[in-house]
Structures are given as C-alpha cells and as structure tokens.
Design a protein around this motif. Structure first.
Motif, PDB file in Angstrom:
ATOM      1  N   THR A  32     -87.605  29.640 144.489  1.00 57.72           N
ATOM      2  CA  THR A  32     -86.792  28.592 143.871  1.00 57.72           C
ATOM      3  C   THR A  32     -85.697  28.119 144.812  1.00 57.72           C
ATOM      4  O   THR A  32     -85.273  26.976 144.749  1.00 57.72           O
ATOM      5  CB  THR A  32     -86.153  29.082 142.561  1.00 57.72           C
ATOM      6  OG1 THR A  32     -85.385  30.249 142.819  1.00 57.72           O
ATOM      7  CG2 THR A  32     -87.201  29.378 141.519  1.00 57.72           C
ATOM      8  N   HIS A  35     -87.635  25.907 148.245  1.00 57.59           N
ATOM      9  CA  HIS A  35     -88.682  25.078 147.648  1.00 57.59           C
ATOM     10  C   HIS A  35     -89.424  24.319 148.744  1.00 57.59           C
ATOM     11  O   HIS A  35     -88.888  23.403 149.349  1.00 57.59           O
ATOM     12  CB  HIS A  35     -88.080  24.098 146.648  1.00 57.59           C
ATOM     13  CG  HIS A  35     -89.095  23.255 145.963  1.00 57.59           C
ATOM     14  ND1 HIS A  35     -90.018  23.783 145.096  1.00 57.59           N
ATOM     15  CD2 HIS A  35     -89.352  21.932 146.031  1.00 57.59           C
ATOM     16  CE1 HIS A  35     -90.784  22.812 144.649  1.00 57.59           C
ATOM     17  NE2 HIS A  35     -90.401  21.682 145.201  1.00 57.59           N
ATOM     18  N   SER A  37     -92.985  22.400 149.213  1.00 58.76           N
ATOM     19  CA  SER A  37     -94.205  21.922 148.571  1.00 58.76           C
ATOM     20  C   SER A  37     -94.735  20.737 149.349  1.00 58.76           C
ATOM     21  O   SER A  37     -93.998  20.047 150.042  1.00 58.76           O
ATOM     22  CB  SER A  37     -93.945  21.521 147.121  1.00 58.76           C
ATOM     23  OG  SER A  37     -93.074  20.416 147.094  1.00 58.76           O
ATOM     24  N   THR A  38     -96.005  20.523 149.187  1.00 63.61           N
ATOM     25  CA  THR A  38     -96.618  19.402 149.862  1.00 63.61           C
ATOM     26  C   THR A  38     -96.632  18.206 148.943  1.00 63.61           C
ATOM     27  O   THR A  38     -96.425  18.310 147.742  1.00 63.61           O
ATOM     28  CB  THR A  38     -98.053  19.748 150.289  1.00 63.61           C
ATOM     29  OG1 THR A  38     -98.819  19.994 149.108  1.00 63.61           O
ATOM     30  CG2 THR A  38     -98.087  20.956 151.195  1.00 63.61           C
ATOM     31  N   LYS A  39     -96.908  17.079 149.511  1.00 61.14           N
ATOM     32  CA  LYS A  39     -96.962  15.847 148.727  1.00 61.14           C
ATOM     33  C   LYS A  39     -98.103  15.912 147.724  1.00 61.14           C
ATOM     34  O   LYS A  39     -97.981  15.410 146.611  1.00 61.14           O
ATOM     35  CB  LYS A  39     -97.120  14.650 149.661  1.00 61.14           C
ATOM     36  CG  LYS A  39     -97.013  13.331 148.946  1.00 61.14           C
ATOM     37  CD  LYS A  39     -96.741  12.230 149.928  1.00 61.14           C
ATOM     38  CE  LYS A  39     -96.674  10.917 149.216  1.00 61.14           C
ATOM     39  NZ  LYS A  39     -95.337  10.463 148.967  1.00 61.14           N
ATOM     40  N   ASN A  40     -99.204  16.566 148.092  1.00 60.03           N
ATOM     41  CA  ASN A  40    -100.337  16.683 147.170  1.00 60.03           C
ATOM     42  C   ASN A  40     -99.948  17.456 145.915  1.00 60.03           C
ATOM     43  O   ASN A  40    -100.351  17.099 144.814  1.00 60.03           O
ATOM     44  CB  ASN A  40    -101.521  17.369 147.853  1.00 60.03           C
ATOM     45  CG  ASN A  40    -102.220  16.458 148.831  1.00 60.03           C
ATOM     46  OD1 ASN A  40    -102.069  15.249 148.788  1.00 60.03           O
ATOM     47  ND2 ASN A  40    -103.003  17.047 149.721  1.00 60.03           N
ATOM     48  N   GLN A  41     -99.180  18.530 146.085  1.00 63.34           N
ATOM     49  CA  GLN A  41     -98.758  19.313 144.926  1.00 63.34           C
ATOM     50  C   GLN A  41     -97.834  18.505 144.035  1.00 63.34           C
ATOM     51  O   GLN A  41     -97.935  18.566 142.815  1.00 63.34           O
ATOM     52  CB  GLN A  41     -98.067  20.590 145.374  1.00 63.34           C
ATOM     53  CG  GLN A  41     -98.993  21.589 146.022  1.00 63.34           C
ATOM     54  CD  GLN A  41     -98.235  22.765 146.605  1.00 63.34           C
ATOM     55  OE1 GLN A  41     -97.035  22.679 146.868  1.00 63.34           O
ATOM     56  NE2 GLN A  41     -98.933  23.868 146.816  1.00 63.34           N
ATOM     57  N   ASP A  42     -96.933  17.743 144.653  1.00 68.72           N
ATOM     58  CA  ASP A  42     -96.029  16.908 143.873  1.00 68.72           C
ATOM     59  C   ASP A  42     -96.799  15.843 143.107  1.00 68.72           C
ATOM     60  O   ASP A  42     -96.528  15.589 141.933  1.00 68.72           O
ATOM     61  CB  ASP A  42     -94.992  16.242 144.780  1.00 68.72           C
ATOM     62  CG  ASP A  42     -93.995  17.232 145.353  1.00 68.72           C
ATOM     63  OD1 ASP A  42     -93.877  18.348 144.789  1.00 68.72           O
ATOM     64  OD2 ASP A  42     -93.352  16.894 146.347  1.00 68.72           O
ATOM     65  N   LEU A  43     -97.772  15.212 143.763  1.00 68.89           N
ATOM     66  CA  LEU A  43     -98.569  14.186 143.098  1.00 68.89           C
ATOM     67  C   LEU A  43     -99.388  14.782 141.965  1.00 68.89           C
ATOM     68  O   LEU A  43     -99.489  14.197 140.889  1.00 68.89           O
ATOM     69  CB  LEU A  43     -99.495  13.489 144.109  1.00 68.89           C
ATOM     70  CG  LEU A  43     -98.837  12.555 145.101  1.00 68.89           C
ATOM     71  CD1 LEU A  43     -99.862  12.027 146.088  1.00 68.89           C
ATOM     72  CD2 LEU A  43     -98.156  11.408 144.390  1.00 68.89           C
ATOM     73  N   SER A  45     -98.764  17.493 140.178  1.00 64.37           N
ATOM     74  CA  SER A  45     -97.927  17.873 139.036  1.00 64.37           C
ATOM     75  C   SER A  45     -97.421  16.644 138.292  1.00 64.37           C
ATOM     76  O   SER A  45     -97.346  16.642 137.067  1.00 64.37           O
ATOM     77  CB  SER A  45     -96.766  18.745 139.497  1.00 64.37           C
ATOM     78  OG  SER A  45     -95.932  18.034 140.375  1.00 64.37           O
ATOM     79  N   THR A  46     -97.108  15.579 139.024  1.00 64.67           N
ATOM     80  CA  THR A  46     -96.671  14.338 138.378  1.00 64.67           C
ATOM     81  C   THR A  46     -97.806  13.735 137.566  1.00 64.67           C
ATOM     82  O   THR A  46     -97.599  13.292 136.430  1.00 64.67           O
ATOM     83  CB  THR A  46     -96.181  13.324 139.435  1.00 64.67           C
ATOM     84  OG1 THR A  46     -95.159  13.920 140.208  1.00 64.67           O
ATOM     85  CG2 THR A  46     -95.659  12.063 138.781  1.00 64.67           C
ATOM     86  N   GLU A  89    -103.404   9.639 145.957  1.00 67.91           N
ATOM     87  CA  GLU A  89    -104.134  10.879 146.251  1.00 67.91           C
ATOM     88  C   GLU A  89    -105.402  10.590 147.033  1.00 67.91           C
ATOM     89  O   GLU A  89    -105.747  11.316 147.960  1.00 67.91           O
ATOM     90  CB  GLU A  89    -104.494  11.607 144.949  1.00 67.91           C
ATOM     91  CG  GLU A  89    -103.381  12.351 144.315  1.00 67.91           C
ATOM     92  CD  GLU A  89    -103.807  13.048 143.030  1.00 67.91           C
ATOM     93  OE1 GLU A  89    -103.164  14.033 142.679  1.00 67.91           O
ATOM     94  OE2 GLU A  89    -104.776  12.602 142.375  1.00 67.91           O
TER      95      GLU A  89
END
Length: 124
Positions: A32, A35, A37-43, A45-46, A89
């Motif tokens: 925490t 933090h 994270s990759t852009k793929n993970q952010d996309l 989760s969004t 993506e």
C-alpha cells in the motif's frame, strides 16, 4: 573491559531491533505504501468497476428505482466509457503479427490436415 560491554550492548540492541523488525514486518502491508501497478491493471480494474456499475444501474431500473430516461442516459454514458477503455486495452495489447511465420504455420497445418485425410482415406 568497559569498552567490550558497551560494544556488546550496542550489538545486542541492534540485533534486537532487527529481530523486532522481522517479526513485525508481515503485519504491515508494504504494497500500500509502495503502490506499483501497470496501466493494464488500472484499465482492468476501472473496466470492472464500470461494468459493475452498469449491472447495478440495470438492477435499479428493473426494481423501478430510476426512471427510464435516467436509465438510458446512465447506461449510454457508462457503455461509452467501457468502450473507450476496451479500445485502449486493445491498442496496448495489439502486437504486429509476423506474416511469414503465420504463412509457415498455415502451411504446416495444411500439410497435417492432408496427411490426416490421406490416413483416414486409407483406413476405409
């Protein structure tokens, strides 16, 4: 002699602090604070959050909690956001295909199919 006891006390205190750190460190979530994270993970989760919201909107509409006009507007808004995320993506994962390699693979598949068909024809 007096110098040895001071050195041993410092060493003992340092050793105790290291042991305390090693014992307590699993209790804290370091990810925490760090933090990464990759852009793929952010996309992803969004997109998941938007799809969940779409499901909730549909559920509320079916339960007559929101009007038809609000339902249509919200659904259109969230679907367009999901579509833009899916396009993004696709652009991130879209890699050029080696056409020579694909042609070679197709030739091998055709050769295997022909050999299979000839073996199948011999068996009859």
């Amino acid at each position: 002699m007096h110098d040895i006891t001071i050195i041993s006390m410092i060493f003992t205190a340092a050793l105790a602090l290291v042991c305390l750190f090693l014992i307590l460190s699993p209790l804290f979530k370091w990810d925490t604070y760090l933090h990464v994270s990759t852009k793929n993970q952010d996309l992803a989760s969004t997109k998941e959050a938007l799809l969940t919201t779409l499901n909730e909107i549909e559920f509320e509409y079916k339960m007559d909690k929101i009007s038809h006009a609000d339902y249509k507007n919200l659904k259109k808004q969230y679907e367009s956001e999901v579509a833009s995320i899916m396009k993004e993506e696709e652009q991130l994962t879209d890699k050029p295909v080696d056409q020579e390699l694909m042609a070679e693979v197709e030739k091998e598949i055709e050769a295997q199919m022909k050999s299979y068909q000839s073996k199948k024809g011999e068996g009859k």
